[in-house]
Design a protein around this motif. Structure first.
Motif, PDB file in Angstrom:
ATOM      1  N   ASN A 167      29.030  12.761  20.709  1.00 39.26           N
ATOM      2  CA  ASN A 167      30.199  13.633  20.616  1.00 39.26           C
ATOM      3  C   ASN A 167      30.712  13.719  19.183  1.00 39.26           C
ATOM      4  N   ARG A 168      30.526  12.635  18.416  1.00 39.85           N
ATOM      5  CA  ARG A 168      30.988  12.641  17.026  1.00 39.85           C
ATOM      6  C   ARG A 168      30.024  13.373  16.102  1.00 39.85           C
ATOM      7  N   LYS A 169      28.721  13.322  16.401  1.00 43.89           N
ATOM      8  CA  LYS A 169      27.718  13.904  15.524  1.00 43.89           C
ATOM      9  C   LYS A 169      27.561  15.404  15.786  1.00 43.89           C
ATOM     10  N   ARG A 170      27.314  16.154  14.740  1.00 42.49           N
ATOM     11  CA  ARG A 170      27.051  17.580  14.892  1.00 42.49           C
ATOM     12  C   ARG A 170      25.591  17.808  15.296  1.00 42.49           C
ATOM     13  N   LYS A 171      24.699  16.978  14.742  1.00 43.11           N
ATOM     14  CA  LYS A 171      23.277  17.114  15.050  1.00 43.11           C
ATOM     15  C   LYS A 171      22.613  15.761  14.844  1.00 43.11           C
ATOM     16  N   PHE A 172      21.587  15.471  15.652  1.00 38.57           N
ATOM     17  CA  PHE A 172      20.948  14.174  15.566  1.00 38.57           C
ATOM     18  C   PHE A 172      19.551  14.280  16.169  1.00 38.57           C
ATOM     19  N   THR A 173      18.732  13.295  15.889  1.00 38.16           N
ATOM     20  CA  THR A 173      17.387  13.229  16.478  1.00 38.16           C
ATOM     21  C   THR A 173      17.295  11.997  17.356  1.00 38.16           C
ATOM     22  N   ALA A 174      16.312  12.030  18.253  1.00 38.41           N
ATOM     23  CA  ALA A 174      16.102  10.892  19.146  1.00 38.41           C
ATOM     24  C   ALA A 174      15.700   9.649  18.355  1.00 38.41           C
ATOM     25  N   MET A 175      14.911   9.828  17.298  1.00 45.68           N
ATOM     26  CA  MET A 175      14.479   8.680  16.505  1.00 45.68           C
ATOM     27  C   MET A 175      15.662   8.015  15.808  1.00 45.68           C
ATOM     28  N   GLU A 176      16.614   8.821  15.299  1.00 43.10           N
ATOM     29  CA  GLU A 176      17.810   8.253  14.660  1.00 43.10           C
ATOM     30  C   GLU A 176      18.587   7.386  15.644  1.00 43.10           C
ATOM     31  N   LEU A 177      18.728   7.861  16.866  1.00 49.07           N
ATOM     32  CA  LEU A 177      19.459   7.093  17.875  1.00 49.07           C
ATOM     33  C   LEU A 177      18.673   5.846  18.279  1.00 49.07           C
ATOM     34  N   ALA A 178      17.358   5.997  18.378  1.00 45.02           N
ATOM     35  CA  ALA A 178      16.539   4.846  18.753  1.00 45.02           C
ATOM     36  C   ALA A 178      16.671   3.734  17.724  1.00 45.02           C
ATOM     37  N   GLU A 179      16.681   4.084  16.444  1.00 43.29           N
ATOM     38  CA  GLU A 179      16.842   3.085  15.397  1.00 43.29           C
ATOM     39  C   GLU A 179      18.231   2.463  15.427  1.00 43.29           C
ATOM     40  N   GLN A 180      19.235   3.279  15.717  1.00 50.69           N
ATOM     41  CA  GLN A 180      20.606   2.766  15.743  1.00 50.69           C
ATOM     42  C   GLN A 180      20.809   1.781  16.890  1.00 50.69           C
ATOM     43  N   PHE A 181      20.198   2.061  18.048  1.00 46.29           N
ATOM     44  CA  PHE A 181      20.374   1.194  19.206  1.00 46.29           C
ATOM     45  C   PHE A 181      19.256   0.161  19.329  1.00 46.29           C
ATOM     46  N   GLN A 182      18.276   0.259  18.426  1.00 49.57           N
ATOM     47  CA  GLN A 182      17.162  -0.684  18.416  1.00 49.57           C
ATOM     48  C   GLN A 182      16.409  -0.692  19.745  1.00 49.57           C
ATOM     49  N   VAL A 183      16.110   0.503  20.225  1.00 52.72           N
ATOM     50  CA  VAL A 183      15.295   0.674  21.425  1.00 52.72           C
ATOM     51  C   VAL A 183      14.215   1.694  21.088  1.00 52.72           C
ATOM     52  N   SER A 184      13.316   1.913  22.017  1.00 50.74           N
ATOM     53  CA  SER A 184      12.230   2.866  21.777  1.00 50.74           C
ATOM     54  C   SER A 184      12.737   4.301  21.888  1.00 50.74           C
ATOM     55  N   LYS A 185      11.967   5.196  21.276  1.00 51.17           N
ATOM     56  CA  LYS A 185      12.304   6.618  21.365  1.00 51.17           C
ATOM     57  C   LYS A 185      12.254   7.093  22.809  1.00 51.17           C
ATOM     58  N   ARG A 186      11.302   6.569  23.595  1.00 50.70           N
ATOM     59  CA  ARG A 186      11.198   6.971  24.998  1.00 50.70           C
ATOM     60  C   ARG A 186      12.456   6.563  25.771  1.00 50.70           C
ATOM     61  N   THR A 187      12.999   5.384  25.470  1.00 48.54           N
ATOM     62  CA  THR A 187      14.223   4.930  26.149  1.00 48.54           C
ATOM     63  C   THR A 187      15.389   5.861  25.824  1.00 48.54           C
TER      64      THR A 187
END
Length: 327
Positions: free
Chosen positions: A15-35
């Protein structure tokens, strides 16, 4: 981190981000891209309006109507918020009427049965009365949007039996006694004026061609300082009159409910008071009629222009009602 906690944090982040990728979120949460992709799919199923773009520069973005994350309220907070919105129901016109009704319905239905029962009981014990008006206010949303975006509007304004075009830059809108008002900078008068929204019969965005002036520091909360704003002082046409008038106790009580009371009304220890402050030429007509209605409860000292306007009203009434004729 548990999945439920990750989903909640993920909802707040997207909700805070205007645009993002799945890989960016995966790195932030330290989980796989598939998760993360599975998590995003679950958020979408829960109602978060996600939009995906394919390609090397693609990614995800949340559509304009964002979904707020869950917020925990106490029972008293929930009841207070419900009635804060419920108080608006008597207004036939609101700049966000449909959204307000939808939000109130969602809020009510999401509460526990016990809280809903409490609200149902309180609804019959408290009310927020607004005088019923025949006036219509179809342009509230356009005025509010222009005020927040610092835009100039050309309006068709009907007053005293005539309709005129005005170029205005709205400051905001507010409701009082069942009517809506729009304080705005009037380019024709080159001063801040107060417009009744039911008299605005047409709005033409972009129709004026005028550039907006900087009114970012002028808002509904600093009305007493309007006369000191630089855009007004620069015009050289912001003439004002000094209003001074004494009031009896009854006169003070009658003035206390008026919108301008905070700025002009001074109350003495014995309950009497006075009106004291600056008014613009356009206010003379209003105050002459209002103060005439106070009768013996007011004694006007100045300005002389107000006294003359009041004398003209008295003379017109004398003619209308045949003053001097034998009863």
């Amino acid at each position: 981190m548990s999945k439920s906690k990750r989903l909640l944090e993920l909802m707040m982040i997207v909700n805070r981000k205007r645009k993002f990728t799945a890989m960016e979120l995966a790195e932030q949460f330290q989980v796989s891209k598939r998760t993360i992709l599975r998590d995003l799919q679950e958020l979408s199923e829960l109602g978060v309006p996600l939009y995906s773009e394919v390609g090397p520069h693609g990614g995800y973005q949340v559509l304009r109507e964002r979904i707020l994350p869950p917020i925990a309220f106490t029972e008293d907070e929930a009841v207070a918020i419900f009635f804060a919105s419920h108080a608006l129901r008597h207004y036939a016109y609101l700049p966000f009427k449909e959204d307000s009704a939808s939000a109130l319905n969602k809020f009510y239905n999401s509460m526990s049965g016990e809280v809903r029962d409490r609200i149902d009981e309180v609804k019959n014990r408290i009310d927020f009365v607004v005088p019923k008006r025949q006036a219509e206010f179809p342009h509230l949303a356009a005025l509010l949007e222009a005020a927040t975006e610092q835009r100039v509007l050309r309006i068709d304004y009907a007053s005293r039996g005539r309709q005129r075009e005005r170029d205005i830059q709205p400051i905001g809108i507010y409701a009082s006694s069942g009517l809506w008002y729009c304080p705005a900078y009037c380019f024709q008068r080159e001063e801040l004026r107060l417009f009744r929204c039911d008299r605005i019969v047409g709005v033409h965005p972009g129709g004026s061609g005028r550039a907006p002036i900087d009114l970012r520091e002028v808002h509904l909360g600093n009305t007493a300082d309007w006369g000191n704003q630089e855009p007004l002082a620069a015009t050289g046409k912001n003439r004002t009159f000094t209003l001074r008038a004494g009031l009896s106790r009854n006169g003070v009580q009658r003035c206390e409910s008026e919108l301008w009371a905070d700025r002009l009304l001074k109350v003495n220890e014995d309950g009497t008071g006075r009106l004291e402050g600056e008014i613009v030429p356009g206010d003379i007509s209003y105050f002459s009629g209002y103060l005439l209605g106070l009768g013996h409860e007011v004694a006007i000292d100045e300005p002389p222009e107000l006294l003359e306007a009041l004398k003209r009203l008295v003379a017109e009434m004398a003619v209308k009602y045949g003053a001097g004729d034998e009863l």
